[in-house]
Design a protein around this motif. Structure first.
Motif, PDB file in Angstrom:
ATOM      1  N   ILE A  43       0.905  -1.078   0.143  1.00  0.00           N
ATOM      2  CA  ILE A  43      -0.054  -0.045  -0.069  1.00  0.00           C
ATOM      3  C   ILE A  43       0.953   1.211   0.011  1.00  0.00           C
ATOM      4  O   ILE A  43       0.751   2.223  -0.702  1.00  0.00           O
ATOM      5  CB  ILE A  43      -1.007   0.110   1.412  1.00  0.00           C
ATOM      6  N   ASN A  44       1.921   1.205   0.940  1.00  0.00           N
ATOM      7  CA  ASN A  44       2.939   2.291   0.770  1.00  0.00           C
ATOM      8  C   ASN A  44       3.504   2.541  -0.209  1.00  0.00           C
ATOM      9  O   ASN A  44       3.919   3.779  -0.812  1.00  0.00           O
ATOM     10  CB  ASN A  44       3.591   2.212   2.324  1.00  0.00           C
ATOM     11  N   PHE A  45       3.999   1.465  -0.717  1.00  0.00           N
ATOM     12  CA  PHE A  45       5.036   1.608  -2.042  1.00  0.00           C
ATOM     13  C   PHE A  45       4.118   2.142  -3.164  1.00  0.00           C
ATOM     14  O   PHE A  45       4.994   3.046  -3.926  1.00  0.00           O
ATOM     15  CB  PHE A  45       5.305   0.142  -2.418  1.00  0.00           C
ATOM     16  N   ALA A  46       3.050   1.729  -3.403  1.00  0.00           N
ATOM     17  CA  ALA A  46       2.333   2.132  -4.525  1.00  0.00           C
ATOM     18  C   ALA A  46       2.170   3.641  -4.458  1.00  0.00           C
ATOM     19  O   ALA A  46       2.334   4.514  -5.477  1.00  0.00           O
ATOM     20  CB  ALA A  46       1.099   1.698  -4.759  1.00  0.00           C
ATOM     21  N   VAL A  47       1.723   4.373  -2.996  1.00  0.00           N
ATOM     22  CA  VAL A  47       1.713   5.702  -3.121  1.00  0.00           C
ATOM     23  C   VAL A  47       2.976   6.438  -3.228  1.00  0.00           C
ATOM     24  O   VAL A  47       2.951   7.637  -3.756  1.00  0.00           O
ATOM     25  CB  VAL A  47       0.639   6.058  -1.818  1.00  0.00           C
ATOM     26  N   GLY A  48       3.961   5.985  -2.559  1.00  0.00           N
ATOM     27  CA  GLY A  48       5.534   6.534  -2.692  1.00  0.00           C
ATOM     28  C   GLY A  48       5.917   6.675  -4.211  1.00  0.00           C
ATOM     29  O   GLY A  48       6.478   7.715  -4.374  1.00  0.00           O
ATOM     30  N   VAL A  49       5.577   5.727  -5.107  1.00  0.00           N
ATOM     31  CA  VAL A  49       5.996   6.052  -6.364  1.00  0.00           C
ATOM     32  C   VAL A  49       5.542   7.245  -6.883  1.00  0.00           C
ATOM     33  O   VAL A  49       6.067   8.036  -7.982  1.00  0.00           O
ATOM     34  CB  VAL A  49       5.700   4.584  -7.184  1.00  0.00           C
TER      35      VAL A  49
ATOM     36  N   ALA B 225      -6.042   8.483   1.815  1.00  0.00           N
ATOM     37  CA  ALA B 225      -6.482   7.266   1.403  1.00  0.00           C
ATOM     38  C   ALA B 225      -5.760   6.087   1.831  1.00  0.00           C
ATOM     39  O   ALA B 225      -5.947   5.040   1.974  1.00  0.00           O
ATOM     40  CB  ALA B 225      -6.632   7.273  -0.305  1.00  0.00           C
ATOM     41  N   GLU B 226      -4.348   6.475   1.798  1.00  0.00           N
ATOM     42  CA  GLU B 226      -3.388   5.312   2.158  1.00  0.00           C
ATOM     43  C   GLU B 226      -3.669   5.044   3.522  1.00  0.00           C
ATOM     44  O   GLU B 226      -3.518   3.770   4.238  1.00  0.00           O
ATOM     45  CB  GLU B 226      -1.956   5.928   2.007  1.00  0.00           C
ATOM     46  N   ILE B 227      -3.778   6.149   4.395  1.00  0.00           N
ATOM     47  CA  ILE B 227      -4.125   5.784   5.717  1.00  0.00           C
ATOM     48  C   ILE B 227      -5.410   5.088   6.073  1.00  0.00           C
ATOM     49  O   ILE B 227      -5.447   3.978   6.781  1.00  0.00           O
ATOM     50  CB  ILE B 227      -4.117   7.177   6.653  1.00  0.00           C
ATOM     51  N   GLY B 228      -6.282   5.482   5.386  1.00  0.00           N
ATOM     52  CA  GLY B 228      -7.788   4.746   5.397  1.00  0.00           C
ATOM     53  C   GLY B 228      -7.363   3.206   4.945  1.00  0.00           C
ATOM     54  O   GLY B 228      -8.131   2.280   5.657  1.00  0.00           O
ATOM     55  N   ILE B 229      -6.686   2.916   4.024  1.00  0.00           N
ATOM     56  CA  ILE B 229      -6.819   1.422   3.496  1.00  0.00           C
ATOM     57  C   ILE B 229      -5.686   0.794   4.524  1.00  0.00           C
ATOM     58  O   ILE B 229      -6.159  -0.280   4.604  1.00  0.00           O
ATOM     59  CB  ILE B 229      -5.851   1.450   1.760  1.00  0.00           C
ATOM     60  N   MET B 230      -4.937   1.364   4.965  1.00  0.00           N
ATOM     61  CA  MET B 230      -3.903   0.713   6.048  1.00  0.00           C
ATOM     62  C   MET B 230      -4.706   0.270   7.212  1.00  0.00           C
ATOM     63  O   MET B 230      -4.562  -0.564   7.741  1.00  0.00           O
ATOM     64  CB  MET B 230      -2.887   1.518   6.295  1.00  0.00           C
ATOM     65  N   LEU B 231      -5.399   1.312   7.628  1.00  0.00           N
ATOM     66  CA  LEU B 231      -6.078   1.303   8.949  1.00  0.00           C
ATOM     67  C   LEU B 231      -7.097  -0.147   8.791  1.00  0.00           C
ATOM     68  O   LEU B 231      -7.365  -0.963   9.597  1.00  0.00           O
ATOM     69  CB  LEU B 231      -6.989   2.346   9.149  1.00  0.00           C
ATOM     70  N   LYS B 232      -7.887  -0.032   7.525  1.00  0.00           N
ATOM     71  CA  LYS B 232      -8.529  -1.350   7.066  1.00  0.00           C
ATOM     72  C   LYS B 232      -7.831  -2.513   7.264  1.00  0.00           C
ATOM     73  O   LYS B 232      -8.314  -3.650   7.882  1.00  0.00           O
ATOM     74  CB  LYS B 232      -9.373  -1.333   5.882  1.00  0.00           C
ATOM     75  N   ALA B 233      -6.615  -2.502   6.455  1.00  0.00           N
ATOM     76  CA  ALA B 233      -5.713  -3.715   6.704  1.00  0.00           C
ATOM     77  C   ALA B 233      -5.234  -4.321   8.005  1.00  0.00           C
ATOM     78  O   ALA B 233      -5.201  -5.635   8.517  1.00  0.00           O
ATOM     79  CB  ALA B 233      -4.603  -3.459   5.632  1.00  0.00           C
ATOM     80  N   ILE B 234      -5.021  -3.117   8.865  1.00  0.00           N
ATOM     81  CA  ILE B 234      -4.470  -3.451  10.381  1.00  0.00           C
ATOM     82  C   ILE B 234      -5.752  -4.042  10.972  1.00  0.00           C
ATOM     83  O   ILE B 234      -5.567  -4.903  11.801  1.00  0.00           O
ATOM     84  CB  ILE B 234      -4.026  -2.293  10.912  1.00  0.00           C
ATOM     85  N   GLN B 235      -6.835  -3.668  10.836  1.00  0.00           N
ATOM     86  CA  GLN B 235      -8.137  -3.837  11.652  1.00  0.00           C
ATOM     87  C   GLN B 235      -8.473  -5.396  11.078  1.00  0.00           C
ATOM     88  O   GLN B 235      -8.772  -6.096  12.235  1.00  0.00           O
ATOM     89  CB  GLN B 235      -9.416  -2.885  11.231  1.00  0.00           C
ATOM     90  N   LYS B 236      -8.233  -5.756  10.143  1.00  0.00           N
ATOM     91  CA  LYS B 236      -8.396  -7.141   9.565  1.00  0.00           C
ATOM     92  C   LYS B 236      -7.688  -8.069  10.206  1.00  0.00           C
ATOM     93  O   LYS B 236      -7.894  -8.931  10.695  1.00  0.00           O
ATOM     94  CB  LYS B 236      -8.338  -7.233   8.207  1.00  0.00           C
ATOM     95  N   GLY B 237      -6.327  -7.490  10.343  1.00  0.00           N
ATOM     96  CA  GLY B 237      -5.126  -8.272  10.893  1.00  0.00           C
ATOM     97  C   GLY B 237      -4.666  -9.265  10.098  1.00  0.00           C
ATOM     98  O   GLY B 237      -5.032  -9.421   8.922  1.00  0.00           O
TER      99      GLY B 237
END
Length: 502
Positions: A66-72, A482-494
């Motif tokens: 997730i982070n890699f894509a936005v960084g590019v 958007a990145e923070i939102g996607i990451m939070l969902k991924a973290i919450q899913k675990g």
């Protein structure tokens, strides 16, 4: 011939580039840090065969992706701005500055693009060892990318391996190895990349602490924190060591930056290092700057007035003398081009001799006020202390997490879990403070002593730069949210279920 531009467009162009660079640096260090941590986790999986480490690595890979894509996306915009907003700069040194960026794009970026697909989609499709190699090569590609970008940045701070061609009004590379492996580039790379490992480690520990606070995935969280704390402690200690080396290099190559970092207006021998206020460490600044407790450190006024002895035994020129020599270099360049057009060889040779003698001060010819050679002292002073203070904090933080993991008490201290969460934004603040020191401290130069910002920018309408500034501000903010939102969902899913340490 280069032209000096004195409008508000300079400030807006700088602001736009700073905005893009600072947003970009929100993503890059996490990419570099997570690459190492997830690589170590997958290595443990391949060595032990324990599915726990596979599932743990896959969770952190998801956040990495997730982070890699936005960084590019932000990185591409950053490189385009050299051509749009800083065309005089690109013309003046494009033959040198473009080389490491081209290598970064051809080698490192394609290396990342090749192996990142195998890393994400190759589970159960390629062998364990090939997948492990792909994971490490993805991280290596990101690190090589950082290397070439930092080579380009370091050259701006310490220009070497080049010669000025008066026929084209361009600096041309004469020694690729001097540019690629200058001591400033090597130290900046180590300091920057290892500080990124620190941020990645803090991120992993903080997210893992969130799981412990929620009383979820205890084994996963504790296992992740152990790996991250080990990486973080190693990286924080080496970062401190490279910081010491970098301070020495700054003192030799950019004394004004060091003086501003310390708010040192009148220097001397046996100079103390200011912690904050009246708290000082006796003789420490002299040692950091000269590796001699009795060494002489010039202050801002000393550098402007000159007259002190340099390490090579010569006398420092004043800012006024450098400005005079810079104007002589610019005038000699004009004379050379005029004589060449007229076919007067003797006058060409004479003008070229004057130009070469004064070329080290070429950029000073565009400086109208010597006071503009002083960067923002207040900002540099506090940014440096934030960076160093947080660096020391993280050494203690990682050591504590490692100690508690050794005692098997990581899950018992709720206060540490909250501290770990708070430490995530602190790591980002430390990284941004470091770049403020590096880049604001170089002002007013785009290239140290050779090209100030007022001679480097493009001829653009101020309104267009202002408009694109706010467009980028909105775009980058949306991407970040958007990145923070996607990451939070991924973290919450675990992580995947069934994690058990064997």
């Amino acid at each position: 011939m280069l032209e000096s531009i004195d409008t508000s467009m300079i400030d807006w162009s700088r602001a736009q580039f700073a905005l893009t660079a600072m947003y970009h640096w929100l993503f890059v260090p996490l990419t570099l840090g997570l690459a190492v941590i997830m690589g170590l986790m997958e290595t443990l999986y391949v060595i032990s065969g324990n599915e726990f480490w596979k599932r743990t690595a896959k969770f952190w890979m998801k956040l990495f992706g997730i982070n890699f894509a936005v960084g590019v996306a932000t990185g591409l915009i950053l490189e385009f701005q050299f051509g749009t907003n800083w065309s005089n700069y690109s013309w003046f040194v494009g033959d040198i500055f473009g080389a490491p960026l081209a290598i970064e794009g051809i080698l490192a970026f394609f290396m990342e693009a090749t192996f990142v697909a195998v890393m994400f989609f190759g589970w159960n499709k390629v062998s364990k060892k090939f997948h492990l190699a792909s994971t490490w090569l993805t991280g290596l590609g990101a690190t090589i990318s950082a290397w070439w970008i930092l080579v380009a940045n370091s050259w701006m701070q310490y220009p070497v391996g080049m010669a000025f061609n008066p026929d084209t009004v361009r600096n041309e590379m004469t020694d690729f190895m001097a540019v690629a492996f200058s001591p400033v580039a090597v130290m900046k790379f180590l300091h920057t990349v290892l500080s990124s490992w620190m941020l990645g480690a803090v991120f992993v520990i903080g997210v893992s602490a969130w799981f412990l606070l929620r009383k979820r995935e205890k084994e996963f969280a504790v296992g992740s924190m152990k790996i991250a704390a080990g990486v973080g402690l190693f990286a924080s200690l080496v970062t401190a060591m490279t910081g010491d080396k970098s301070a020495y290099q700054v003192a030799q190559c950019q004394p004004m930056k060091l003086a501003a970092m310390e708010a040192l207006y009148d220097g001397g021998t046996s100079e103390p290092l200011t912690v904050v206020g009246d708290i000082k460490i006796p003789k420490m600044l002299s040692y950091l700057a000269t590796h001699d407790f009795e060494g002489y450190v010039p202050g801002i006024n000393n550098i402007l007035l000159g007259g002190y002895m340099l390490p090579d035994g010569t006398t420092a020129l004043s800012a006024a003398e450098k400005i005079t020599k810079g104007k002589e270099a610019i005038a000699a360049l004009a004379d050379y081009r005029e004589a060449k057009q007229a076919g007067k060889q003797a006058e060409m040779d004479n003008a070229r001799e004057i130009l070469e003698a004064n070329m080290p001060y070429f950029g000073y010819g565009y400086i109208e006020d010597s006071n503009s050679l002083v960067p923002n002292v207040w900002l540099l002073f506090w940014a440096f202390r934030v960076m160093v203070g947080l660096g020391m904090y993280f050494i203690a933080f990682f050591a504590l997490v490692l100690f508690l993991s050794w005692k098997r008490k990581l899950s018992k201290f709720t206060w540490l879990h909250y501290v770990s969460l708070v430490s995530i934004p602190l790591a980002y603040i430390a990284g941004q403070a470091g770049w403020i020191v590096a880049e604001v401290g170089r002002q007013p130069w785009t290239i140290q002593d050779l090209l100030p910002v007022n001679a480097a920018i493009s001829h653009l309408e101020t309104g267009s730069v202002v408009t694109t500034f706010f467009i980028f501000l909105i775009l980058f903010t949306v991407l970040l949210l958007a990145e923070i939102g996607i990451m939070l969902k991924a973290i919450q899913k675990g992580p995947e279920k069934g994690l058990n340490v064997k």
